[in-house]
Write a protein that holds these residues in place. Structure first.
Motif, PDB file in Angstrom:
ATOM      1  N   ALA A 143       0.838  -1.200   0.000  1.00  0.00           N
ATOM      2  CA  ALA A 143       0.000   0.000   0.000  1.00  0.00           C
ATOM      3  C   ALA A 143       0.877   1.256   0.000  1.00  0.00           C
ATOM      4  O   ALA A 143       1.908   1.317   0.665  1.00  0.00           O
ATOM      5  N   HIS A 144       0.455   2.256  -0.735  1.00  0.00           N
ATOM      6  CA  HIS A 144       1.176   3.526  -0.774  1.00  0.00           C
ATOM      7  C   HIS A 144       0.539   4.569   0.152  1.00  0.00           C
ATOM      8  O   HIS A 144       1.192   5.522   0.556  1.00  0.00           O
ATOM      9  N   ARG A 145      -0.726   4.357   0.461  1.00  0.00           N
ATOM     10  CA  ARG A 145      -1.448   5.333   1.289  1.00  0.00           C
ATOM     11  C   ARG A 145      -2.352   4.582   2.276  1.00  0.00           C
ATOM     12  O   ARG A 145      -3.568   4.665   2.210  1.00  0.00           O
ATOM     13  N   PRO A 146      -1.757   3.823   3.187  1.00  0.00           N
ATOM     14  CA  PRO A 146      -2.570   3.034   4.115  1.00  0.00           C
ATOM     15  C   PRO A 146      -3.207   3.916   5.199  1.00  0.00           C
ATOM     16  O   PRO A 146      -2.668   4.963   5.572  1.00  0.00           O
ATOM     17  N   LEU A 147      -4.348   3.471   5.682  1.00  0.00           N
ATOM     18  CA  LEU A 147      -5.079   4.194   6.729  1.00  0.00           C
ATOM     19  C   LEU A 147      -5.601   3.190   7.748  1.00  0.00           C
ATOM     20  O   LEU A 147      -6.341   2.266   7.393  1.00  0.00           O
ATOM     21  N   PHE A 148      -5.203   3.359   9.003  1.00  0.00           N
ATOM     22  CA  PHE A 148      -5.669   2.488  10.078  1.00  0.00           C
ATOM     23  C   PHE A 148      -6.894   3.092  10.754  1.00  0.00           C
ATOM     24  O   PHE A 148      -7.013   4.313  10.898  1.00  0.00           O
ATOM     25  N   ALA A 199       1.518   5.269   7.646  1.00  0.00           N
ATOM     26  CA  ALA A 199       0.054   5.288   7.617  1.00  0.00           C
ATOM     27  C   ALA A 199      -0.502   6.403   8.494  1.00  0.00           C
ATOM     28  O   ALA A 199       0.095   6.794   9.498  1.00  0.00           O
ATOM     29  N   ALA A 200      -1.661   6.900   8.114  1.00  0.00           N
ATOM     30  CA  ALA A 200      -2.448   7.778   8.968  1.00  0.00           C
ATOM     31  C   ALA A 200      -3.432   6.918   9.757  1.00  0.00           C
ATOM     32  O   ALA A 200      -3.563   5.704   9.505  1.00  0.00           O
ATOM     33  N   ALA A 219      -7.575   6.539   0.807  1.00  0.00           N
ATOM     34  CA  ALA A 219      -6.648   5.466   1.154  1.00  0.00           C
ATOM     35  C   ALA A 219      -6.660   4.372   0.102  1.00  0.00           C
ATOM     36  O   ALA A 219      -7.697   4.097  -0.516  1.00  0.00           O
ATOM     37  N   ASP A 220      -5.494   3.746  -0.084  1.00  0.00           N
ATOM     38  CA  ASP A 220      -5.466   2.591  -0.986  1.00  0.00           C
ATOM     39  C   ASP A 220      -5.468   1.275  -0.213  1.00  0.00           C
ATOM     40  O   ASP A 220      -5.455   0.195  -0.811  1.00  0.00           O
ATOM     41  N   PRO A 233       5.695   9.201   5.028  1.00  0.00           N
ATOM     42  CA  PRO A 233       4.233   9.142   4.877  1.00  0.00           C
ATOM     43  C   PRO A 233       3.769   9.789   3.591  1.00  0.00           C
ATOM     44  O   PRO A 233       4.343  10.776   3.115  1.00  0.00           O
ATOM     45  N   ALA A 234       2.723   9.223   3.011  1.00  0.00           N
ATOM     46  CA  ALA A 234       2.101   9.823   1.836  1.00  0.00           C
ATOM     47  C   ALA A 234       1.019  10.820   2.234  1.00  0.00           C
ATOM     48  O   ALA A 234       0.513  11.551   1.388  1.00  0.00           O
TER      49      ALA A 234
END
Length: 534
Positions: A202-207, A229-230, A265-266, A335-336
């Motif tokens: 993932a390039h733009r993960p979000l938890f 990740a954000a 997010a991706d 981070p992205a």
């Protein structure tokens, strides 16, 4: 009393002590007095509630604060029914509570008995993981150990055990030694690899971290740094991400435009959360990417898209293993997500809360600054708490408790009493509204008896403000939303508590600090005028 000659009621108390229980909440009655025969001999402390609903909430609050099983002793029929609101809340919020109630020996052939109801066991089953009747000592012992074992190895929820009156008073053999407890399900090496692969791809993960991710608290900051990740937290997950983390969106999931952020997010990783209606207040999360779902409850892992990855297991063990595996493959990633854009988005959301609930954010800021980091807060269904859940970042997880899904009024005061009992000498606070306080106000007597330095912050806007606002939004003329309040100060003092109505924000902060050292509970009445008065 010889261990081999105790009645079953006394044996159960001794068994609970041997299983690590030290406090029981309840009310004795003519049907369950045999449960009280062995209390002192067993070394259990009993906390006398004023209502069985209060006893259930105290057990809930104790369990949330201690991480151990909360136990309440109940009487047949109405005592059990009075507790079901609290048991339903514990079920909704995954809280381990064991309710032990007396029950009638026979109900089919004999009618009109004291406390008789059609089916006590079935009534409790509607709000518990299970509800069973033990007809023999061996069955009672087995069910107690089953409750403790299931809570240790799976999703914690309340259980109800019913024991016939005659059986409670009859001699019973000694209970067996504690059986070994099973561990929660642990992910396999292949599952850990699959999680790591998804995160690194993932390039733009979000938890999104929920309350069920609490065991992973120590791993989460490292994991965010590794992956870039954000993160959002649910209300119950506040404190899992340090409040000053630059990529924390906070607990603003219920803001409608949080869906726009999530759509960026991706990969969305949901850890230990139901993503329930009370988390989102919309029908879907808003993601367009695949989802990685981690939960101990298999029921949360069904119904996903083919590209999603679901893993059943303990979040703490899994995320600790993931951080180790990622460290072996990469250094921290840049981070992205833009920290500046996240701060700006949080500012917009806080402004929206302030517009919806004027004055409350300013009071929240004062209270947060006046409390030590280890303060544990119990809130009720009140507009003050609804705002605070979004804007009050917590310095550590598991220190703000609220009646989330079931949404019961009257929770905060008795639950905070249970929490204070679980953490003697540590700061505990109750936050509730003027209407909700009146649901369980008599439990103030219990807090006074225990000598608890418990601040009870009451938001007194003299109305059912949330319902009034909802009626206006629905173009319904507000009806039945204003009730005559009592003199809360006089009521609290009549119970033997301290009480005050601060007239400024500075006075509020002083009152809170004084209440934490008072040696008895303090009711602190807050009004909307606080902000305008300074």
């Amino acid at each position: 009393m010889s261990a081999t000659h105790r009645p079953l009621g006394a044996q159960i108390s001794h068994m609970l002590k041997s299983r690590g229980v030290s406090v029981v909440f309840g009310i004795p009655g003519v049907h369950n007095i045999e449960m009280y025969r062995g209390l002192e001999e067993a070394g259990l402390t009993h906390v006398l509630a004023r209502h069985e609903q209060g006893a259930g909430f105290m057990a809930d609050g104790y369990a949330r604060a201690s991480g151990a099983m909360g136990v309440c002793y109940l009487i047949t029929g109405p005592g059990l029914l009075n507790s079901t609101t609290a048991l339903g809340q514990a079920y909704s919020d995954s809280v381990p509570v064991l309710a032990i109630a007396s029950c009638l020996d026979e109900t089919a052939a004999r009618k009109g008995q004291l406390h008789q109801m059609k089916d006590q066991r079935a009534a409790a089953e509607t709000v518990c993981a299970w509800s069973e009747t033990a007809l023999t000592p061996d069955a009672a012992y087995s069910l107690v150990d089953r409750a403790f074992g299931e809570v240790a190895s799976g999703r914690p929820r309340p259980r109800a055990l019913h024991v016939p009156i005659a059986a409670l008073g009859a001699p019973a053999p000694v209970f067996p030694a504690a059986p070994p407890k099973a561990d929660p399900p642990r992910p396999s090496d292949s599952q850990i690899r699959a999680v790591v692969d998804r995160l690194l791809a993932a390039h733009r993960p979000l938890f999104i971290f929920g309350g069920g991710a609490r065991g992973a608290a120590s791993a989460i900051p490292r994991l965010l740094d590794q992956t870039g990740a954000a993160a959002f937290t649910t209300y119950a997950g506040r404190g899992l991400v340090p409040p000053d983390h630059p990529l924390l969106f906070g607990s603003f999931l219920a803001r409608p435009d949080s869906a726009d952020v999530i759509a960026e997010a991706d990969l969305v990783i949901v850890v230990g959360s139901e993503l329930s209606e009370c988390d989102l207040w919309r029908t879907d999360l808003g993601h367009r990417s695949a989802m990685l779902r981690i939960d101990i409850d298999p029921a949360m892992l069904s119904g996903h898209a083919p590209d999603d990855l679901v893993v059943q297991g303990d979040a703490g063990a899994l995320l600790q293993a993931v951080t180790v595996a990622i460290a072996a493959r990469i250094d921290n990633r840049a981070p992205a997500w833009s920290a500046q854009q996240i701060v700006a988005r949080r500012d917009v959301w806080r402004a929206a809360v302030a517009a919806e609930r004027p004055g409350i954010p300013e009071i929240c800021d004062v209270l947060r600054d006046a409390l030590p980091d280890d303060a544990m807060i119990y809130s009720d269904m009140t507009q003050f708490a609804y705002a605070a859940k979004e804007i009050w970042d917590m310095p550590r997880p598991g220190h703000w408790h609220h009646p989330y899904g079931f949404g019961t009024l009257g929770y905060a005061l008795p639950a905070a009493i249970g929490g204070a009992v679980a953490r003697p000498g540590l700061p505990t606070v109750a936050i509730l509204g003027d209407y909700g306080l009146q649901y369980t106000l008599p439990e103030l007597g219990t807090a006074v008896e225990l000598g608890l330095s418990l601040p009870i912050l009451v938001w007194d806007n003299a109305e059912l403000g949330e319902i009034k606002d909802a009626m206006i939004r629905a173009q319904i003329a507000p009806n039945a939303v204003v009730a005559r309040n009592p003199d809360f100060i006089a009521l609290a003092e009549a119970y033997g508590a301290k009480a005050c109505t601060p007239e400024t924000l500075q006075a509020l902060a002083r009152a809170l600090s004084d209440a934490l050292e008072a040696g008895r509970p303090t009711l602190i009445r807050m009004t909307p005028a606080l902000v305008s008065l300074g």
